[in-house]
Design an enzyme around this catalytic site. Structure first.
Site, PDB file in Angstrom:
ATOM      1  N   ARG A  46       0.831  -1.215   0.000  1.00  0.00           N
ATOM      2  CA  ARG A  46       0.000   0.000   0.000  1.00  0.00           C
ATOM      3  C   ARG A  46       0.867   1.267   0.000  1.00  0.00           C
ATOM      4  O   ARG A  46       0.544   2.268   0.622  1.00  0.00           O
ATOM      5  CB  ARG A  46      -0.951   0.015   1.202  1.00  0.00           C
ATOM      6  CG  ARG A  46      -1.823  -1.209   1.324  1.00  0.00           C
ATOM      7  CD  ARG A  46      -2.791  -1.354   0.141  1.00  0.00           C
ATOM      8  NE  ARG A  46      -3.510  -2.626   0.254  1.00  0.00           N
ATOM      9  CZ  ARG A  46      -3.119  -3.775  -0.298  1.00  0.00           C
ATOM     10  NH1 ARG A  46      -2.020  -3.812  -1.034  1.00  0.00           N
ATOM     11  NH2 ARG A  46      -3.819  -4.877  -0.159  1.00  0.00           N
ATOM     12  N   SER A  92     -10.830   0.306   3.984  1.00  0.00           N
ATOM     13  CA  SER A  92     -10.059   0.077   5.200  1.00  0.00           C
ATOM     14  C   SER A  92      -9.506   1.398   5.721  1.00  0.00           C
ATOM     15  O   SER A  92      -8.898   2.159   4.970  1.00  0.00           O
ATOM     16  CB  SER A  92      -8.905  -0.888   4.937  1.00  0.00           C
ATOM     17  OG  SER A  92      -9.394  -2.150   4.538  1.00  0.00           O
ATOM     18  N   GLU A 106      -4.837   4.187   6.007  1.00  0.00           N
ATOM     19  CA  GLU A 106      -5.085   4.034   4.572  1.00  0.00           C
ATOM     20  C   GLU A 106      -5.963   5.184   4.106  1.00  0.00           C
ATOM     21  O   GLU A 106      -5.813   5.687   3.010  1.00  0.00           O
ATOM     22  CB  GLU A 106      -5.758   2.693   4.263  1.00  0.00           C
ATOM     23  CG  GLU A 106      -4.778   1.576   4.000  1.00  0.00           C
ATOM     24  CD  GLU A 106      -5.395   0.380   3.307  1.00  0.00           C
ATOM     25  OE1 GLU A 106      -6.043   0.565   2.244  1.00  0.00           O
ATOM     26  OE2 GLU A 106      -5.218  -0.734   3.807  1.00  0.00           O
TER      27      GLU A 106
END
Length: 262
Positions: free
Chosen positions: A141, A183, A253
């Protein structure tokens, strides 16, 4: 340059925000001081946002060229999956469960489990020209991409898998149905953000219409009239509790787009 008025309470996936003037990018000439948005699926737009910009529809395209899959950065995930299914192209099935546009997925190296958008990436196009995958620092990520992405090339292989499509659908079956930004936190190494949130007693914690979901603790959901201030307070509460009890600094995130928090 074209300016478009966007109401982020309607446009963003978490359904929070107000109407804001957004600069639409048509070419390589764009202001550096503006904050780049994609489809606003992982962002929380604040009450005091910086100047905003996003790619125009000019960069919404997908084609096969020179044995590569070439995709404009404004192309939505659903369009990518539909194209790959129609042309029997493999390794993009997981994108069906990732909301947003290609540029945003590339910027954060979006994915599911071991399937990531960078897996089959060949190169991207920015105002600096073509940048090979090997020149980019990326991980879970994360990427170090700073410039606006206009286009990307991917390795092309055949064999679209309906079985994989069903697998990815089932992987997301435990997610809440309320509006959210996906998320809220990245999973720390060797653990799960949702487990930590539940362990500190904040699964189902609610302020106004904002809640860390009782279905999946790592989803900050909006029950209808959620406020930016309540969302931020809940995020900070989770960060503090998890740090105090487990010594773990959760990385977000969700991106808070507000001058006060940037």
């Amino acid at each position: 340059m074209m300016i478009k008025k966007i109401n982020f309470k309607q446009f963003s996936s978490i359904k929070i925000g107000q109407e804001v003037d957004v600069l639409m990018i048509e070419d390589f000439d764009y202001p550096k001081e503006h904050y780049l948005l994609g489809a606003s699926n992982n962002v929380l737009i604040g009450t005091n946002p910086p100047p905003l910009m996003m790619l125009s529809k000019k960069y919404d395209y997908i084609k096969i060229e020179d044995d590569s899959l070439v995709i404009g950065a404004a192309t939505p995930s659903g369009k990518i999956v539909s194209f790959c299914k129609k042309h029997d192209i493999a390794d993009f099935e997981f994108v069906s469960r990732l909301p947003g546009t290609l540029g945003g997925m590339l910027k954060m190296n979006a994915g599911l489990k071991e399937f990531e958008i960078f897996n089959n990436l060949g190169s991207i196009i920015t105002k600096e020209g073509e940048i090979k995958k090997e020149q980019i620092d990326y991980g879970y990520r994360y990427t170090d991409i700073k410039d606006v992405i206009f286009e990307a090339r991917f390795e092309l292989s055949s064999g679209f898998s309906q079985e994989k499509m069903e697998l990815f659908t089932n992987m997301r079956s435990n997610q809440p149905r309320e509006s959210s930004a996906g998320s809220c936190f990245k999973n720390p190494e060797g653990d799960y953000a949702g487990r930590l949130i539940e362990a500190v007693g904040l699964k189902g914690k609610r302020l106004g219409d904002m809640e860390f979901s009782s279905v999946h603790a790592n989803f900050l959901v909006n029950h209808g009239n959620g406020r930016f201030e309540d969302a931020v307070e809940l995020i900070h509460l989770v960060e503090e509790k998890v740090k105090d009890e487990f010594g773990v600094h959760l990385q977000r995130e969700i991106i808070i787009v507000d001058k006060t928090y940037m």
